[in-house]
Design a protein around this motif. Sequence first.
Motif: not given
Length: 248
Positions: A30-43, A136-147
Motif C-alpha cells: 500500500g505504501n509502494v503503490n503511491p510511489g508508482i502513481d507518482t512515477v506515472k505523473i513524472l513521466r 522511470f521504467d527502472f524506478v517503477e521496476e525497483i518499487l514493484k520488486a521491493a515488495q
Amino acid sequence: MKKSKIWIRVCVCLLLFIPLEVYASSLDAGNVNPGIDTVKILRQNIPSDYKIHINYLPKKEAGMCWVTLNLYDLEKSLEDLKSKFGDKASNKEDIGKLVEILQALRIQIKQDLLEEILMTYQCHFQSSAWHREQYFDFVEEILKAAQNEESVDDCDEPPACPSTQQPGTTDAKERLMSEIVERSLFSLLFIPLVALIVLLVWRVRSRRNKEVERNPGENGPFTGTEGTAPPLNGDVSERNNLNVSETV
C-alpha cells in the motif's frame, strides 16, 4: 554548555529518524503503490528527451539482491534530479516522495551490512544517462520488486569483476607491438649491413698495406734520388791527399 549542545543534536537526530523508521516499519504494498502513481505523473511532466544520470547494477550481476544494491544510487540520482527544479515546482515535491520511499526501504537494511554488500559488488556497477522513459521504467521496476525481494542474507556470490581494460587498449597494444617488431627487424638488417661495410674497408686497407710492403721505395719522398750522391769516404781521402801535397 558543550554537553547541552551535544544532547540537543542527539534529540534532533532522534526526532528526524523516528518518523522515517516508523514509515519504514509500516512499508508494504500500500505504501509502494503511491510511489508508482507518482512515477506515472513524472513521466508526463518531464520532457522525453531529458537525460538523467544514474549509477546502477544490472539484474544479471546482482541476482537476488538487485533491489537492495540499487537503492542507494537510485536515491542519490533522484536527489540530483530534484535539485534541478525550483522550490515551488510540483516535480520537486513528487520526486521527494520517491526519495522518501527509497530511504524507508534502505533503512530496513543494516547500514554496515549494506556497505559490505555494496563494496563486494562495486566493480559491477555501471554509469549511464537515460532518457525519461528508460529511467522511470527502472524506478517503477525497483518499487514493484521491493515488495517481493528476499532478505539481504540470501544474496548470491558476485561474479568475477570484469576486465578494467578500456576499449581500444588492445588495438593500441597490438600497434605498439607491431612497431617494436618492425624496429627489431630493421635493426637486425642494419647490423649485418654495417658489418659488411666494415669488412670491405678492412679488406681494401689490408690490400694496400701488402702492396706497400712489396714496393717499399715507390712512394718515398726521395724517389729517383737515391744512390746519386758520391760516397762520403771518397771526399775525405781526396782532401787528405791535397793537404799532403801542399805541405811538401
